[in-house]
Design a protein around this motif. Structure first.
Motif, PDB file in Angstrom:
ATOM      1  N   THR A  98      39.454  41.533  47.536  1.00 33.44           N
ATOM      2  CA  THR A  98      39.485  40.599  48.655  1.00 33.44           C
ATOM      3  C   THR A  98      39.920  39.187  48.286  1.00 33.44           C
ATOM      4  N   VAL A  99      39.995  38.872  47.005  1.00 37.07           N
ATOM      5  CA  VAL A  99      40.307  37.507  46.582  1.00 37.07           C
ATOM      6  C   VAL A  99      41.733  37.447  46.043  1.00 37.07           C
ATOM      7  N   CYS A 131      32.813  41.333  41.003  1.00 35.42           N
ATOM      8  CA  CYS A 131      33.202  39.928  40.937  1.00 35.42           C
ATOM      9  C   CYS A 131      34.180  39.758  39.772  1.00 35.42           C
ATOM     10  N   GLU A 132      34.850  38.627  39.732  1.00 32.56           N
ATOM     11  CA  GLU A 132      35.829  38.390  38.672  1.00 32.56           C
ATOM     12  C   GLU A 132      35.184  38.402  37.289  1.00 32.56           C
ATOM     13  N   GLY A 182      31.427  34.649  42.124  1.00 26.62           N
ATOM     14  CA  GLY A 182      32.309  34.943  43.243  1.00 26.62           C
ATOM     15  C   GLY A 182      31.913  36.183  44.007  1.00 26.62           C
ATOM     16  N   PRO A 183      32.736  36.559  44.954  1.00 22.32           N
ATOM     17  CA  PRO A 183      32.448  37.714  45.797  1.00 22.32           C
ATOM     18  C   PRO A 183      32.350  39.013  44.998  1.00 22.32           C
ATOM     19  N   HIS A 184      31.504  39.901  45.441  1.00 24.09           N
ATOM     20  CA  HIS A 184      31.271  41.177  44.759  1.00 24.09           C
ATOM     21  C   HIS A 184      32.394  42.182  44.979  1.00 24.09           C
ATOM     22  N   ASP A 185      33.380  41.840  45.775  1.00 24.32           N
ATOM     23  CA  ASP A 185      34.498  42.750  46.026  1.00 24.32           C
ATOM     24  C   ASP A 185      35.839  42.077  45.719  1.00 24.32           C
ATOM     25  N   ALA A 186      35.825  41.185  44.735  1.00 23.41           N
ATOM     26  CA  ALA A 186      37.036  40.434  44.380  1.00 23.41           C
ATOM     27  C   ALA A 186      38.140  41.346  43.865  1.00 23.41           C
ATOM     28  N   CYS A 214      27.100  42.712  41.399  1.00 18.54           N
ATOM     29  CA  CYS A 214      28.178  43.634  41.760  1.00 18.54           C
ATOM     30  C   CYS A 214      28.078  44.944  40.976  1.00 18.54           C
ATOM     31  N   ALA A 243      42.855  37.200  42.150  1.00 17.52           N
ATOM     32  CA  ALA A 243      41.738  37.555  41.278  1.00 17.52           C
ATOM     33  C   ALA A 243      42.123  38.611  40.246  1.00 17.52           C
ATOM     34  N   THR A 274      33.980  48.228  41.915  1.00 18.37           N
ATOM     35  CA  THR A 274      34.381  46.988  42.567  1.00 18.37           C
ATOM     36  C   THR A 274      33.428  45.900  42.113  1.00 18.37           C
TER      37      THR A 274
END
Length: 101
Positions: A59-60, A39-40, A21-25, A8, A63, A37
């Motif tokens: 997005t999470v 990950c956590e 986790g997601p790269h846009d958390a 990320c 988070a 932007t």
């Protein structure tokens, strides 16, 4: 230097840890409004390393709250763990609070 092509934007080039986790958390904003932007995991490390930064939801769900809490107990520039941590600016917010009590 670590290859950051699959990590990320919030990950520091010298931080060898993988994303969690997601790269846009979440999005971390510094005191000047610059945004990253991420990950956590990396967002918490970035937030802990910047004075006057804040975290905004991504997005999470939940988070941002988790990142804020993790940053509180994370030392600035955590990937430099072998460095001595003798000054308040080198310790986590939680460590500094405990030292004052």
């Amino acid at each position: 230097m670590t290859d950051t092509t699959d990590r990320c934007i919030a990950s520091h080039p010298e931080d060898p840890t993988p994303c969690v986790g997601p790269h846009d958390a979440v999005t971390v904003l510094d005191a000047h409004g610059n945004a990253a932007t991420g990950c956590e995991w990396h967002a918490a490390r970035l937030l802990a390393s910047l004075d006057g930064a804040r975290v905004e939801p991504g997005t999470v769900v939940g988070a941002a709250t988790r990142v804020f809490a993790q940053a509180d107990v994370t030392r600035p520039f955590a990937w430099l763990d072998n460095a001595p941590r003798t000054k308040p600016s080198q310790r986590s917010n939680a460590e500094n609070r405990a030292a004052r009590e």
